[in-house]
Write a protein that holds these residues in place. Structure first.
Motif, PDB file in Angstrom:
ATOM      1  N   ALA A   1      -1.913  -2.734   0.809  1.00  0.00           N
ATOM      2  CA  ALA A   1       0.008  -3.043   1.297  1.00  0.00           C
ATOM      3  C   ALA A   1      -0.097  -4.459   0.489  1.00  0.00           C
ATOM      4  N   GLY A   2      -1.080  -5.003  -0.236  1.00  0.00           N
ATOM      5  CA  GLY A   2      -0.571  -6.225  -1.104  1.00  0.00           C
ATOM      6  C   GLY A   2      -0.412  -7.535   0.074  1.00  0.00           C
ATOM      7  N   GLY A   3      -0.713  -7.307   0.909  1.00  0.00           N
ATOM      8  CA  GLY A   3      -1.143  -8.081   2.488  1.00  0.00           C
ATOM      9  C   GLY A   3      -1.921  -9.430   2.220  1.00  0.00           C
ATOM     10  N   HIS A   4      -2.534  -9.543   1.097  1.00  0.00           N
ATOM     11  CA  HIS A   4      -3.492 -10.631   0.808  1.00  0.00           C
ATOM     12  C   HIS A   4      -2.806 -12.560   1.038  1.00  0.00           C
ATOM     13  N   VAL A   5      -2.988 -13.030   0.971  1.00  0.00           N
ATOM     14  CA  VAL A   5      -2.579 -14.393   1.017  1.00  0.00           C
ATOM     15  C   VAL A   5      -2.329 -14.748  -0.657  1.00  0.00           C
ATOM     16  N   GLU A   6      -1.236 -15.245  -0.976  1.00  0.00           N
ATOM     17  CA  GLU A   6      -0.817 -14.945  -2.722  1.00  0.00           C
ATOM     18  C   GLU A   6       0.095 -16.392  -2.619  1.00  0.00           C
ATOM     19  N   VAL A   7      -0.194 -17.542  -3.798  1.00  0.00           N
ATOM     20  CA  VAL A   7       1.147 -18.146  -4.078  1.00  0.00           C
ATOM     21  C   VAL A   7       1.334 -18.323  -4.868  1.00  0.00           C
ATOM     22  N   ASP A   8       2.958 -17.479  -5.211  1.00  0.00           N
ATOM     23  CA  ASP A   8       3.258 -17.546  -6.058  1.00  0.00           C
ATOM     24  C   ASP A   8       4.758 -18.801  -6.229  1.00  0.00           C
ATOM     25  N   LEU A   9       4.233 -19.775  -6.575  1.00  0.00           N
ATOM     26  CA  LEU A   9       5.621 -21.526  -6.959  1.00  0.00           C
ATOM     27  C   LEU A   9       6.481 -20.977  -7.834  1.00  0.00           C
ATOM     28  N   LEU A  10       5.164 -20.082  -9.262  1.00  0.00           N
ATOM     29  CA  LEU A  10       5.869 -20.264 -10.565  1.00  0.00           C
ATOM     30  C   LEU A  10       6.425 -19.279 -10.722  1.00  0.00           C
TER      31      LEU A  10
ATOM     32  N   VAL B   1     -23.323  -0.902   4.934  1.00  0.00           N
ATOM     33  CA  VAL B   1     -23.126  -0.103   3.699  1.00  0.00           C
ATOM     34  C   VAL B   1     -21.542   0.090   3.836  1.00  0.00           C
ATOM     35  N   LEU B   2     -21.015  -0.314   5.878  1.00  0.00           N
ATOM     36  CA  LEU B   2     -19.175  -0.184   5.908  1.00  0.00           C
ATOM     37  C   LEU B   2     -18.795  -1.220   4.845  1.00  0.00           C
ATOM     38  N   GLY B   3     -19.757  -2.410   4.278  1.00  0.00           N
ATOM     39  CA  GLY B   3     -19.442  -3.940   4.079  1.00  0.00           C
ATOM     40  C   GLY B   3     -18.801  -3.195   2.501  1.00  0.00           C
ATOM     41  N   ILE B   4     -20.143  -2.683   1.868  1.00  0.00           N
ATOM     42  CA  ILE B   4     -20.405  -2.084   0.919  1.00  0.00           C
ATOM     43  C   ILE B   4     -19.354  -1.109   0.244  1.00  0.00           C
ATOM     44  N   ALA B   5     -18.900  -0.288   0.832  1.00  0.00           N
ATOM     45  CA  ALA B   5     -17.646   0.483   1.469  1.00  0.00           C
ATOM     46  C   ALA B   5     -16.724   0.163   0.413  1.00  0.00           C
ATOM     47  N   SER B   6     -16.394  -0.286   1.619  1.00  0.00           N
ATOM     48  CA  SER B   6     -14.902  -1.389   1.720  1.00  0.00           C
ATOM     49  C   SER B   6     -14.963  -2.043   0.109  1.00  0.00           C
ATOM     50  N   CYS B   7     -15.519  -2.934   0.006  1.00  0.00           N
ATOM     51  CA  CYS B   7     -15.193  -3.758  -1.055  1.00  0.00           C
ATOM     52  C   CYS B   7     -15.279  -2.818  -2.706  1.00  0.00           C
ATOM     53  N   LEU B   8     -16.290  -1.997  -2.515  1.00  0.00           N
ATOM     54  CA  LEU B   8     -15.258  -1.080  -4.190  1.00  0.00           C
ATOM     55  C   LEU B   8     -14.336  -0.415  -3.219  1.00  0.00           C
ATOM     56  N   VAL B   9     -13.952   0.251  -2.348  1.00  0.00           N
ATOM     57  CA  VAL B   9     -12.787   0.938  -2.461  1.00  0.00           C
ATOM     58  C   VAL B   9     -11.997   0.140  -2.871  1.00  0.00           C
ATOM     59  N   SER B  10     -11.725  -1.179  -2.312  1.00  0.00           N
ATOM     60  CA  SER B  10     -11.030  -2.178  -2.825  1.00  0.00           C
ATOM     61  C   SER B  10     -10.847  -2.986  -3.849  1.00  0.00           C
ATOM     62  N   ALA B  11     -11.304  -2.909  -4.691  1.00  0.00           N
ATOM     63  CA  ALA B  11     -11.720  -3.538  -5.866  1.00  0.00           C
ATOM     64  C   ALA B  11     -10.975  -2.091  -6.695  1.00  0.00           C
ATOM     65  N   VAL B  12     -11.212  -0.975  -6.498  1.00  0.00           N
ATOM     66  CA  VAL B  12     -10.354  -0.068  -7.411  1.00  0.00           C
ATOM     67  C   VAL B  12      -9.218  -0.039  -7.478  1.00  0.00           C
ATOM     68  N   ILE B  13      -8.814   0.378  -5.939  1.00  0.00           N
ATOM     69  CA  ILE B  13      -7.081  -0.208  -4.829  1.00  0.00           C
ATOM     70  C   ILE B  13      -6.521  -1.906  -6.081  1.00  0.00           C
ATOM     71  N   ALA B  14      -7.188  -3.045  -5.740  1.00  0.00           N
ATOM     72  CA  ALA B  14      -6.612  -3.792  -6.496  1.00  0.00           C
ATOM     73  C   ALA B  14      -6.766  -4.123  -8.252  1.00  0.00           C
ATOM     74  N   VAL B  15      -6.998  -3.034  -8.171  1.00  0.00           N
ATOM     75  CA  VAL B  15      -7.077  -2.750 -10.195  1.00  0.00           C
ATOM     76  C   VAL B  15      -5.577  -1.866 -10.485  1.00  0.00           C
ATOM     77  N   VAL B  16      -6.122  -0.865  -9.523  1.00  0.00           N
ATOM     78  CA  VAL B  16      -4.874  -0.289  -9.779  1.00  0.00           C
ATOM     79  C   VAL B  16      -3.479   0.177  -9.321  1.00  0.00           C
ATOM     80  N   ARG B  17      -3.542  -0.967  -8.881  1.00  0.00           N
ATOM     81  CA  ARG B  17      -2.013  -1.222  -7.494  1.00  0.00           C
ATOM     82  C   ARG B  17      -1.479  -1.625  -8.357  1.00  0.00           C
ATOM     83  N   ARG B  18      -0.299  -1.408  -8.544  1.00  0.00           N
ATOM     84  CA  ARG B  18       0.905  -1.853  -9.464  1.00  0.00           C
ATOM     85  C   ARG B  18       1.511  -3.298  -8.717  1.00  0.00           C
ATOM     86  N   PRO B  19       2.009  -4.587  -9.302  1.00  0.00           N
ATOM     87  CA  PRO B  19       2.229  -5.282  -8.677  1.00  0.00           C
ATOM     88  C   PRO B  19       3.918  -5.470  -8.550  1.00  0.00           C
ATOM     89  N   THR B  20       4.142  -6.314  -7.639  1.00  0.00           N
ATOM     90  CA  THR B  20       5.686  -5.898  -7.090  1.00  0.00           C
ATOM     91  C   THR B  20       6.162  -7.243  -7.509  1.00  0.00           C
TER      92      THR B  20
END
Length: 148
Positions: free
Chosen positions: A63-72, A129-148
């Motif tokens: 969802a792109g819900g992580h905290v981001e600082v985009d001042l510029l 094990v749940l954390g490993i799976a979660s981080c792996l899936v999240s890593a893939v999502i972070a790379v393939v997600r299109r920024p808004t």
């Protein structure tokens, strides 16, 4: 398939939140009305909350819900802004892969040592094990997600 996976994660997250509410309410009612708190409520709450964080991580990343600082970023051209968004996704992916790697080491140690919670004796490696799976899936999502 992505819709079903997201729905499944949302459903699991809802069940975990419901479990947290039920455990907390049962503990509070038992403690204050019957002078008999729920045995192991603190440990169950810790495990449920940890599981909830790991289940929600891919949902938050998608969802792109992580905290981001985009001042510029608003001042930059659209093309540069998107390039920075993709670079940020790649950095987030690398960080999440590192987290998964560290969780593999921790989970192996916990499994080998038979680490359990103090009161109820719940095994902690399952949460790893749940954390490993979660981080792996999240890593893939972070790379393939299109920024808004």
């Amino acid at each position: 398939m992505i819709y079903r996976a997201r729905f499944a994660l949302e459903l699991v997250a809802a069940v975990l939140v419901t479990g947290l509410v039920l455990v907390t309410c049962t503990d509070v009612i038992g403690r204050y009305l019957f002078n008999s708190p729920l045995s192991g409520a603190f440990e169950v709450t810790q495990v449920l909350l940890g599981a909830l964080v790991f289940v929600a991580l891919p949902l938050t990343t998608a969802a792109g819900g992580h905290v981001e600082v985009d001042l510029l970023v608003p001042l930059l051209p659209e093309r540069v802004s998107r390039t920075l968004g993709r670079l940020g996704g790649a950095v987030a992916g690398v960080v999440l892969l590192y987290f998964a790697f560290r969780l593999v080491i921790l989970t192996e140690d916990q499994f080998a040592a038979g680490t359990r919670t103090a009161g109820l004796g719940l095994p902690l490696w399952g949460l790893g094990v749940l954390g490993i799976a979660s981080c792996l899936v999240s890593a893939v999502i972070a790379v393939v997600r299109r920024p808004t």
